[in-house]
Scaffold this motif. Structure first.
Motif, PDB file in Angstrom:
ATOM      1  N   ILE A  59       3.456  -5.233  -4.703  1.00 18.69           N
ATOM      2  CA  ILE A  59       4.693  -4.626  -5.191  1.00 18.69           C
ATOM      3  C   ILE A  59       5.807  -5.648  -5.424  1.00 18.69           C
ATOM      4  O   ILE A  59       6.653  -5.470  -6.289  1.00 18.69           O
ATOM      5  N   ASN A  60       5.831  -6.748  -4.694  1.00 23.62           N
ATOM      6  CA  ASN A  60       6.876  -7.753  -4.870  1.00 23.62           C
ATOM      7  C   ASN A  60       6.382  -8.977  -5.633  1.00 23.62           C
ATOM      8  O   ASN A  60       6.839 -10.092  -5.397  1.00 23.62           O
ATOM      9  N   SER A  61       5.470  -8.756  -6.550  1.00 24.90           N
ATOM     10  CA  SER A  61       4.940  -9.850  -7.359  1.00 24.90           C
ATOM     11  C   SER A  61       6.043 -10.542  -8.136  1.00 24.90           C
ATOM     12  O   SER A  61       6.934  -9.883  -8.668  1.00 24.90           O
ATOM     13  N   GLY A  98       2.013   5.868  -7.078  1.00 29.35           N
ATOM     14  CA  GLY A  98       0.903   5.845  -8.030  1.00 29.35           C
ATOM     15  C   GLY A  98       1.005   4.737  -9.062  1.00 29.35           C
ATOM     16  O   GLY A  98       0.776   4.976 -10.249  1.00 29.35           O
ATOM     17  N   ILE A  99       1.340   3.550  -8.624  1.00 30.86           N
ATOM     18  CA  ILE A  99       1.447   2.441  -9.569  1.00 30.86           C
ATOM     19  C   ILE A  99       0.244   1.498  -9.424  1.00 30.86           C
ATOM     20  O   ILE A  99      -0.192   1.204  -8.322  1.00 30.86           O
ATOM     21  N   GLU A 146      11.930  -1.475  -6.037  1.00 28.48           N
ATOM     22  CA  GLU A 146      12.488  -0.379  -6.830  1.00 28.48           C
ATOM     23  C   GLU A 146      12.324  -0.654  -8.323  1.00 28.48           C
ATOM     24  O   GLU A 146      11.926   0.229  -9.093  1.00 28.48           O
ATOM     25  N   ILE A 147      12.618  -1.880  -8.740  1.00 26.76           N
ATOM     26  CA  ILE A 147      12.454  -2.246 -10.152  1.00 26.76           C
ATOM     27  C   ILE A 147      11.004  -2.075 -10.577  1.00 26.76           C
ATOM     28  O   ILE A 147      10.714  -1.481 -11.619  1.00 26.76           O
ATOM     29  N   ASN A 148      10.082  -2.594  -9.781  1.00 31.45           N
ATOM     30  CA  ASN A 148       8.664  -2.510 -10.150  1.00 31.45           C
ATOM     31  C   ASN A 148       8.185  -1.067 -10.243  1.00 31.45           C
ATOM     32  O   ASN A 148       7.466  -0.701 -11.172  1.00 31.45           O
ATOM     33  N   VAL A 149       8.570  -0.228  -9.298  1.00 28.06           N
ATOM     34  CA  VAL A 149       8.170   1.178  -9.336  1.00 28.06           C
ATOM     35  C   VAL A 149       8.743   1.855 -10.583  1.00 28.06           C
ATOM     36  O   VAL A 149       8.018   2.521 -11.329  1.00 28.06           O
ATOM     37  N   LYS A 150      10.024   1.678 -10.820  1.00 30.05           N
ATOM     38  CA  LYS A 150      10.654   2.353 -11.960  1.00 30.05           C
ATOM     39  C   LYS A 150      10.132   1.837 -13.295  1.00 30.05           C
ATOM     40  O   LYS A 150       9.972   2.617 -14.236  1.00 30.05           O
ATOM     41  N   HIS A 159       0.835  -1.206   0.000  1.00 31.67           N
ATOM     42  CA  HIS A 159       0.000   0.000   0.000  1.00 31.67           C
ATOM     43  C   HIS A 159       0.872   1.260   0.000  1.00 31.67           C
ATOM     44  O   HIS A 159       0.601   2.211  -0.742  1.00 31.67           O
ATOM     45  N   ILE A 160       1.908   1.267   0.808  1.00 32.37           N
ATOM     46  CA  ILE A 160       2.804   2.431   0.860  1.00 32.37           C
ATOM     47  C   ILE A 160       3.422   2.679  -0.510  1.00 32.37           C
ATOM     48  O   ILE A 160       3.419   3.801  -1.015  1.00 32.37           O
ATOM     49  N   TYR A 161       3.947   1.631  -1.124  1.00 32.98           N
ATOM     50  CA  TYR A 161       4.586   1.786  -2.435  1.00 32.98           C
ATOM     51  C   TYR A 161       3.588   2.180  -3.520  1.00 32.98           C
ATOM     52  O   TYR A 161       3.835   3.096  -4.301  1.00 32.98           O
TER      53      TYR A 161
END
Length: 183
Positions: free
Chosen positions: A129-131, A123-124, A155-159, A116-118
């Motif tokens: 996030i760690n799928s 805004g992704i 970090e990879i997923n966000v970017k 939720h934080i990420y």
């Protein structure tokens, strides 16, 4: 290996990382590398963490996609096969784990808060996030990746998801016999 065999035309390049194990992990990895020509091994003298393993995978990969699976057999063969079956449907494919009831309640809560934080901060539009994912190597090599431990995955997923690429979330499952957490 069995998941890739179930999906035709899937070349394999498996990089096993012995992350400073003190048991027989390194020897087992070396034995697998002698049995299978598509298996290579990286040994760390001390625990370097998941981020270091991902970075070595990125550096050593032969093909255009990279994925990472912990060696605890938590991810089901169905999930791996489903990722491979969908590999050409988007630039970036993620497996959303559906059967979280096999995880301890504390782990589910921590993961939900972390995701939720990420997802809200950056805004992704993904659920976790760690799928487990198939990352496009060319895109990863263009990035300035800074994390070196567990947070590298996020970090990879966000970017990736903040770039103009296509992505697909598919269903995935954990193996129900696995009940451990290092979170």
């Amino acid at each position: 290996i069995d998941a890739a065999k179930a999906v035709s035309n899937t070349p394999l390049d498996i990089i096993l990382v012995d992350d400073g194990s003190t048991d027989r992990t390194g020897k087992i990895c070396d034995q697998l590398a002698t049995e299978y020509p598509f298996v290579r091994v990286v040994h760390y003298e001390t625990n370097m963490g998941m981020g270091a393993a991902i970075m070595d995978g990125l550096r050593l990969a032969k093909y255009d996609r990279l994925t990472m699976f912990p060696g605890d057999n938590e991810l089901s063969m169905y999930s791996v096969r489903n990722l491979l079956l969908n590999r050409d449907k988007a630039d970036y494919v993620l497996a959303m784990i559906i059967n979280l009831e096999y995880r301890p309640a504390r782990r589910i809560l921590i993961s939900a808060i972390y995701s939720h934080i990420y997802t809200t901060t950056f805004g992704i539009p993904i659920k976790y996030i760690n799928s487990p994912a198939l990352w496009p190597i060319a895109k990863l090599k263009e990035m300035d990746l800074r994390a070196r431990r567990y947070s590298l995955h996020a970090e990879i997923n966000v970017k990736l998801l903040r770039q103009p690429i296509s992505f697909l979330e598919i269903d995935g499952y954990m193996n129900p016999t696995v009940f451990k957490s290092s979170a």
